[in-house]
Design an enzyme around this catalytic site. Structure first.
Site, short mmCIF file in Angstrom:
data_model
loop_
_atom_site.label_atom_id
_atom_site.label_comp_id
_atom_site.label_asym_id
_atom_site.label_seq_id
_atom_site.Cartn_x
_atom_site.Cartn_y
_atom_site.Cartn_z
N GLU A 292 10.16 1.09 10.51
CA GLU A 292 11.19 2.11 10.26
C GLU A 292 10.48 3.45 10.45
OE1 GLU A 292 13.06 4.82 9.07
OE2 GLU A 292 13.16 4.09 7.00
N LYS B 292 0.84 -1.20 0.00
CA LYS B 292 0.00 0.00 0.00
C LYS B 292 0.88 1.25 0.00
CE LYS B 292 -1.74 2.77 2.86
NZ LYS B 292 -1.63 4.03 2.10
P1 NAI Z 1 1.89 8.22 8.21
O1 NAI Z 1 2.64 7.36 9.14
O2 NAI Z 1 0.44 8.50 8.50
O3 NAI Z 1 1.94 7.59 6.73
C1 NAI Z 1 2.79 6.57 6.29
C2 NAI Z 1 1.98 5.44 5.64
O4 NAI Z 1 1.17 4.82 6.61
C3 NAI Z 1 1.03 5.90 4.53
O5 NAI Z 1 1.01 4.92 3.52
C4 NAI Z 1 -0.31 5.93 5.25
O6 NAI Z 1 -1.41 5.78 4.40
C5 NAI Z 1 -0.18 4.75 6.16
N1 NAI Z 1 -1.06 4.76 7.34
C6 NAI Z 1 -1.58 5.84 7.98
N2 NAI Z 1 -2.32 5.43 9.03
C7 NAI Z 1 -2.28 4.08 9.05
C8 NAI Z 1 -2.87 3.08 9.89
N3 NAI Z 1 -3.63 3.42 10.92
N4 NAI Z 1 -2.61 1.78 9.63
C9 NAI Z 1 -1.82 1.45 8.61
N5 NAI Z 1 -1.26 2.33 7.76
C10 NAI Z 1 -1.48 3.64 7.98
O7 NAI Z 1 2.67 9.57 8.06
P2 NAI Z 1 2.05 11.04 7.73
O8 NAI Z 1 0.85 11.32 8.58
O9 NAI Z 1 1.87 11.13 6.28
O10 NAI Z 1 3.23 11.98 8.20
C11 NAI Z 1 3.26 12.46 9.53
C12 NAI Z 1 4.65 12.50 10.09
O11 NAI Z 1 5.22 11.21 10.10
C13 NAI Z 1 5.65 13.32 9.30
O12 NAI Z 1 5.56 14.66 9.63
C14 NAI Z 1 6.94 12.70 9.74
O13 NAI Z 1 7.34 13.26 10.97
C15 NAI Z 1 6.60 11.25 9.93
N6 NAI Z 1 6.95 10.41 8.74
C16 NAI Z 1 8.10 9.68 8.79
C17 NAI Z 1 8.49 8.94 7.69
C18 NAI Z 1 9.74 8.14 7.70
O14 NAI Z 1 10.34 7.95 6.66
N7 NAI Z 1 10.16 7.60 8.82
C19 NAI Z 1 7.71 8.93 6.45
C20 NAI Z 1 6.47 9.68 6.52
C21 NAI Z 1 6.15 10.41 7.63
#
Ligand code: NAI
Ligand code: MG
Length: 479
Positions: free
Chosen positions: A257, A183
């Site tokens: 990660e 996904k």
């Molecule tokens: P997120 O963690 O919500 O999104 C990452 C992925 O997880 C996306 O594919 C999203 O659709 C999915 N996702 C969201 N909620 C989920 C759930 N309950 N169960 C399973 N999958 C789920 O990140 P977001 O909200 O886009 O970004 C917020 C913050 O997260 C950023 O400001 C940053 O600090 C951090 N982040 C860190 C990343 C990294 O590479 N470690 C990448 C993206 C965000």
């Protein structure tokens, strides 16, 4: 490898073919989503709608998992050397079509074309080549120890390095004999959809790679599916914790990660001009949307003033703007939500008492933008010094002794990466030994290699991606 360049952005947009609407990729073909729900993906640099993608619901995820279970029957009987051939073919096709992939990545996510072209895409191909090479050598990797694949694995990827994160996850999973339901993130699905087309083109057996687009709800269906045997997630620490709780007590493998708040430590004996380059690269690369970004500059007190002056001068030379322009250094912020988050944290930093420096530049009228920023006069307890901003914002802290540098660097919930700048080799080793971080760079930053494992400590997650360790994330001890 990539010698091509862009004369103007319009030209480069022409080389990609984006459908108006996409379904999911399940059982070897694109299918209409059962949810019948769609969401637009836009270009964050113009706010122009690029395409409509499906929001997969429970039924869509069920269909993909059933397909992956069927696919497993064939894939588990496919000789490892044959599995390798598919991965080599995918690697070669990615290379051949890397211009297209790079433009798509920059359009959909806002990152500068020189980064998607020279950083993301070459690495994506390398990861497929690297894991293709392992597929028929797993017995060599583990000797007499017996390992077997998990089976159907669910993979959830973020929006900062969409195709690169796909390659970190899909290549080792398939090489080790698992089948996949992936996904992608809702703001950057297009390169994963193009990758699905390549799977069709190379004739990957049906059901081996499945793709369901959608948002957090789709991801959650995948995590909670009873037939998923392993989840690999890259994203926010909050969602990582939710996933870990959801899987508690179940026999499901998990690698996480998550975020970071890396220290980039500059000792006063460092080659300062090189350190400035490394610090700039460490935080402004990919607009700071990088989990291992060097977002905390730790500079030795006696050179602070001199170093900050050099840094501000260098920052002022950064070109902010159109991601498709080959001269752009800092592109668009990935989404309105992310921009809001950055603005909120920066305003809190100012209210707390931090001194903010921003470069002078004109920002485009449409789209989501944030000027490269630097905070000084920061106390260790300010949110800008402890929370991941995930934007082009650097927070400065100072230290007097190496002991103090290590103490400040480790004073965080995170433990993903760190940087050390000094001319003295013994100081590098002394410092690296004491830093709680999965990846430590010395006199460089943001260097990656497919043979080198990547991953964190503490709340940055667990498990490793890349290298031989990355294989283990997709294998369990055999009974
Ligand atoms: P997120 O963690 O919500 O999104 C990452 C992925 O997880 C996306 O594919 C999203 O659709 C999915 N996702 C969201 N909620 C989920 C759930 N309950 N169960 C399973 N999958 C789920 O990140 P977001 O909200 O886009 O970004 C917020 C913050 O997260 C950023 O400001 C940053 O600090 C951090 N982040 C860190 C990343 C990294 O590479 N470690 C990448 C993206 C965000
Ligand atoms: Mg988008």
């Amino acid at each position: 490898m990539n010698s091509w360049q862009y004369s103007e952005s319009i030209e480069s947009e022409k080389i990609v073919n984006i459908e108006k609407k996409y379904g999911n990729f399940i059982d070897g073909k694109f299918v209409t989503p059962k949810s019948k729900q769609y969401i637009d993906t836009i270009s964050p640099s113009t706010e122009k709608i690029l395409s409509s993608i499906s929001i997969g619901n429970q039924q869509d995820v069920d269909y993909a998992v059933v397909s992956a279970k069927e696919g497993l029957k064939k894939w588990s009987k496919t000789a490892p050397s044959e599995r390798a051939k598919y991965l080599f073919k995918l690697a070669r096709l990615i290379q051949e079509r890397s211009r297209e992939f790079a433009v798509l990545e920059s359009l959909d996510g806002g990152k500068p074309i020189k980064e998607s072209r020279d950083f993301d895409l070459p690495q994506v191909a390398q990861n497929f080549f690297y894991y293709a090479g392992w597929a028929d050598k797993l017995d060599i990797a583990w000797g007499n120890e017996k390992y077997k694949p998990y089976g159907v694995v669910g993979q959830i990827i973020p929006w900062n390095f969409p195709l690169l994160m796909l390659s970190w996850k899909v290549a080792p999973a398939l090489a080790t004999g698992n089948t996949v339901v992936l996904k992608p993130a809702e703001t950057t699905p297009l390169t994963a959809l193009l990758f699905a087309e390549l799977c069709e083109e190379v004739g990957l057996p049906d059901g081996v790679f499945n793709l369901v687009t959608g948002d957090g709800s789709t991801g959650s269906h995948l995590v909670n599916h009873k037939d998923i045997k392993k989840i690999a997630f890259t994203g926010s620490t909050g969602v990582g914790k939710y996933i870990q709780k959801s899987l508690a007590g179940r026999d499901v493998g998990l690698t996480l990660e998550l975020g970071g708040k890396a220290a980039n430590i500059v000792y006063s004996d460092a080659a300062l001009d090189e350190a400035v380059e490394g610090v700039v690269n460490g935080i402004f690369f990919n607009q700071g949307h990088v989990c291992c970004a060097g977002s905390r500059l730790l500079v030795q007190e006696d050179i602070e003033e001199k170093f900050i002056k050099k840094l501000e001068k260098r920052m002022q030379t950064l070109n902010v703007g159109n991601p498709l322009d080959k001269n752009t250094d800092v592109g668009a912020i990935n989404s309105k939500d992310q921009l809001d988050k950055i603005e909120k944290l920066v305003n809190e930093g100012i209210a707390d008492g931090g001194d903010l420096y921003q470069i002078e530049c004109e920002l485009p009228k449409n789209g989501f933008w944030f000027k490269p920023s630097l905070f000084t006069s920061v106390q260790a307890n300010y949110k800008i010094a402890t929370e991941e901003i995930f934007g082009p914002v650097l927070t400065t802290l100072t230290f007097r002794t190496p002991e103090e540098a290590v103490e400040i660097a480790n004073n965080t919930e995170y433990g993903l990466s760190a940087g050390i700048w000094t001319e003295k080799g013994s100081k590098i080793l002394w410092t690296a030994d004491r830093l709680e971080a999965g990846v430590i760079w010395a006199n460089t930053f943001n260097k990656f290699d497919p043979a080198s494992p990547f991953g964190g400590y503490k709340e940055s997650g667990f498990g490793r991606e890349g290298g031989r360790h990355g294989l283990l994330s997709y294998l369990k001890v055999s009974s």
